[in-house]
Motif scaffolding. Structure first.
Motif, PDB file in Angstrom:
ATOM      1  N   ASP A  66       1.119  -1.453   0.068  1.00  0.00           N
ATOM      2  CA  ASP A  66       0.035  -0.032   0.083  1.00  0.00           C
ATOM      3  C   ASP A  66       0.951   1.177  -0.116  1.00  0.00           C
ATOM      4  O   ASP A  66       0.689   1.985  -0.575  1.00  0.00           O
ATOM      5  CB  ASP A  66      -0.780  -0.060   1.144  1.00  0.00           C
ATOM      6  CG  ASP A  66      -1.998  -1.009   1.277  1.00  0.00           C
ATOM      7  OD1 ASP A  66      -2.239  -1.428  -0.083  1.00  0.00           O
ATOM      8  OD2 ASP A  66      -2.396  -1.694   2.116  1.00  0.00           O
ATOM      9  N   ARG A  67       1.917   1.175   0.665  1.00  0.00           N
ATOM     10  CA  ARG A  67       2.893   2.254   0.939  1.00  0.00           C
ATOM     11  C   ARG A  67       3.421   2.499  -0.621  1.00  0.00           C
ATOM     12  O   ARG A  67       3.776   3.770  -1.043  1.00  0.00           O
ATOM     13  CB  ARG A  67       3.919   2.033   2.091  1.00  0.00           C
ATOM     14  CG  ARG A  67       4.833   3.621   2.150  1.00  0.00           C
ATOM     15  CD  ARG A  67       5.554   3.093   3.582  1.00  0.00           C
ATOM     16  NE  ARG A  67       6.334   4.018   3.816  1.00  0.00           N
ATOM     17  CZ  ARG A  67       7.740   4.288   3.236  1.00  0.00           C
ATOM     18  NH1 ARG A  67       8.224   3.166   2.487  1.00  0.00           N
ATOM     19  NH2 ARG A  67       8.493   5.119   3.505  1.00  0.00           N
ATOM     20  N   LYS A  70       0.981   4.177  -2.849  1.00  0.00           N
ATOM     21  CA  LYS A  70       0.791   5.546  -2.290  1.00  0.00           C
ATOM     22  C   LYS A  70       1.920   6.561  -2.928  1.00  0.00           C
ATOM     23  O   LYS A  70       1.692   7.662  -3.582  1.00  0.00           O
ATOM     24  CB  LYS A  70       0.620   5.810  -0.962  1.00  0.00           C
ATOM     25  CG  LYS A  70      -0.701   5.354  -0.539  1.00  0.00           C
ATOM     26  CD  LYS A  70      -1.149   5.313   0.917  1.00  0.00           C
ATOM     27  CE  LYS A  70      -2.271   4.823   1.516  1.00  0.00           C
ATOM     28  NZ  LYS A  70      -2.400   4.947   2.875  1.00  0.00           N
ATOM     29  N   GLU A  73       2.011   7.069  -6.505  1.00  0.00           N
ATOM     30  CA  GLU A  73       1.024   7.608  -6.921  1.00  0.00           C
ATOM     31  C   GLU A  73       1.534   9.396  -6.834  1.00  0.00           C
ATOM     32  O   GLU A  73       1.331  10.197  -7.579  1.00  0.00           O
ATOM     33  CB  GLU A  73      -0.177   7.480  -6.332  1.00  0.00           C
ATOM     34  CG  GLU A  73      -1.419   8.421  -6.807  1.00  0.00           C
ATOM     35  CD  GLU A  73      -1.921   8.225  -8.117  1.00  0.00           C
ATOM     36  OE1 GLU A  73      -2.347   9.242  -8.775  1.00  0.00           O
ATOM     37  OE2 GLU A  73      -1.637   7.089  -8.865  1.00  0.00           O
ATOM     38  N   SER A 361       0.651  14.935  -6.826  1.00  0.00           N
ATOM     39  CA  SER A 361       0.282  15.490  -5.311  1.00  0.00           C
ATOM     40  C   SER A 361       0.419  16.753  -5.033  1.00  0.00           C
ATOM     41  O   SER A 361      -0.247  17.287  -4.024  1.00  0.00           O
ATOM     42  CB  SER A 361       1.084  14.512  -4.283  1.00  0.00           C
ATOM     43  OG  SER A 361       2.286  14.811  -4.314  1.00  0.00           O
TER      44      SER A 361
END
Length: 370
Positions: A66-67, A70, A73, A361
């Protein structure tokens, strides 16, 4: 009878032996059961530990996955566009430095000999052309008189060429005689006297110091970007630690034609300021901070800092959108902070669309961002 007793005794022994063996078998069976239970507990314990570690391992791998997703992304770059925005602002150029005497004369004898007179003391006020000190001039006077005698004779009997040569020698002798005196080059105050009558001095030795503090001057470092606004005659405001609460007016009195490369790696110009009427308690050596004020409003072209790329060698570029795609343009910039950059070169104009790569981001809140 004896035979019966032996049989009874033998039966008793066999029964006792059977009971002993039975008891031993029971103990062995009990020990075996206890050992099996212990093995089962140990096995169950290891199964629990293995299960816990397996769950934690799965959870950790999921967390890392998951990290990583992220981060991927967040680090993903997207192409954005921004329009060059024009605004108006008041230019204030920050400066700092220290003040110096407006003029300094390090007076020196230009000939060698014994000092015959010192006519000033430290703290005396003098005027331009005033005689300050003298050195023995006997040999210079004799040399001058000999040449003048030769000139008189040449005027009667000599040729024109000889007379012209003697006139040049007379001029040189007059200069040598004048070199035995020191005169004030300007109105000022004597700040040091390092000679007394009777001292012997070599030519070129410093004798006294004269300063003009009717005005004060200072050199301030102005960078190459701000120099486009600086002109002679502009006003500056200065504050001194020695004069808290007071602001002194100064003016730009000289802008040199040549700049220099500073230790911080930028081009600068040493602009000279003059304070025309300094207060009595302001003396050379005092430090100041202040600014040069630019009259009127100045137009500024602004873009996000992320739209400007610094190449190797310090060259800054932008990517400008064109009808057929894009082009790379070399630009000069000034970093303003708050992720903003001013375009100071004339090859970019308001309304130009710039293209740049940005992190997905990032959140740019500039009003002109599209």
């Amino acid at each position: 009878m004896d035979e019966n007793k032996k049989n009874v005794s033998s039966d008793i022994e066999e029964k006792a032996k059977s009971l002993s063996e039975l008891q031993e078998e029971k103990l062995r069976a009990a020990y075996a059961r206890k050992k099996r239970r212990k093995r089962i507990k140990t096995l169950v314990g290891w199964l629990v530990v293995i299960t816990i570690f397996s769950v934690l391992f799965v959870m950790y791998n999921q967390y890392q996955a998951d990290r990583a997703a992220k981060l991927a992304e967040a680090n993903k770059t997207v192409t954005k566009e921004t329009t060059v925005y024009e605004t108006e602002y008041s230019v204030t150029i920050d400066i700092s430095g220290y003040v110096e005497a407006y003029d300094i004369q390090e007076a020196k004898f230009r000939s060698t000999g014994s000092v015959t007179g010192v006519y000033v003391e430290e703290g005396d006020e003098v005027v331009k052309g005033q005689l300050l000190a003298s050195i023995d001039s006997t040999s210079q006077e004799v040399a001058l008189q000999n040449i003048r005698n030769q000139i008189e004779e040449a005027e009667l009997n000599g040729s024109q060429k000889q007379l012209e040569l003697l006139r040049l020698q007379e001029k040189n002798a007059v200069n040598n005689l004048d070199y035995t005196n020191i005169y004030a080059n300007f109105d000022g105050i004597i700040t040091s006297v390092d000679v007394s009558a009777g001292d012997y001095f070599e030519a070129g030795s410093s004798v006294l110091t004269l300063v003009d503090i009717s005005k004060l001057k200072a050199k301030v470092e102005v960078d190459e970007i701000d120099m486009q606004y600086v002109k002679e005659g502009m006003e500056a405001s200065l504050t001194f630690d020695s004069m808290p609460g007071h602001t002194l007016a100064a003016r730009v009195s000289y802008v040199p034609m040549l700049g220099r490369y500073s230790s911080s790696g930028i081009g600068v110009v040493d602009v000279e300021l003059t304070i025309d009427d300094p207060p009595a308690n302001l003396i050379p050596g005092f430090s100041f901070e202040g600014n040069i004020n630019v009259d009127g409003q100045v137009k500024m072209l602004i873009v996000p800092q992320s739209a400007v790329k610094t190449e190797r060698g310090g060259v800054t570029t932008v990517r400008r959108k064109t009808a057929s795609g894009e082009e790379t343009v070399n630009v000069s910039v000034k970093y303003l902070g708050e992720n903003l950059v001013q375009i100071v070169s004339d090859n970019i104009k308001a309304g130009d669309v710039l293209i740049y790569d940005s992190k997905s981001s990032s959140n740019n809140m500039m009003p002109f961002m599209r």
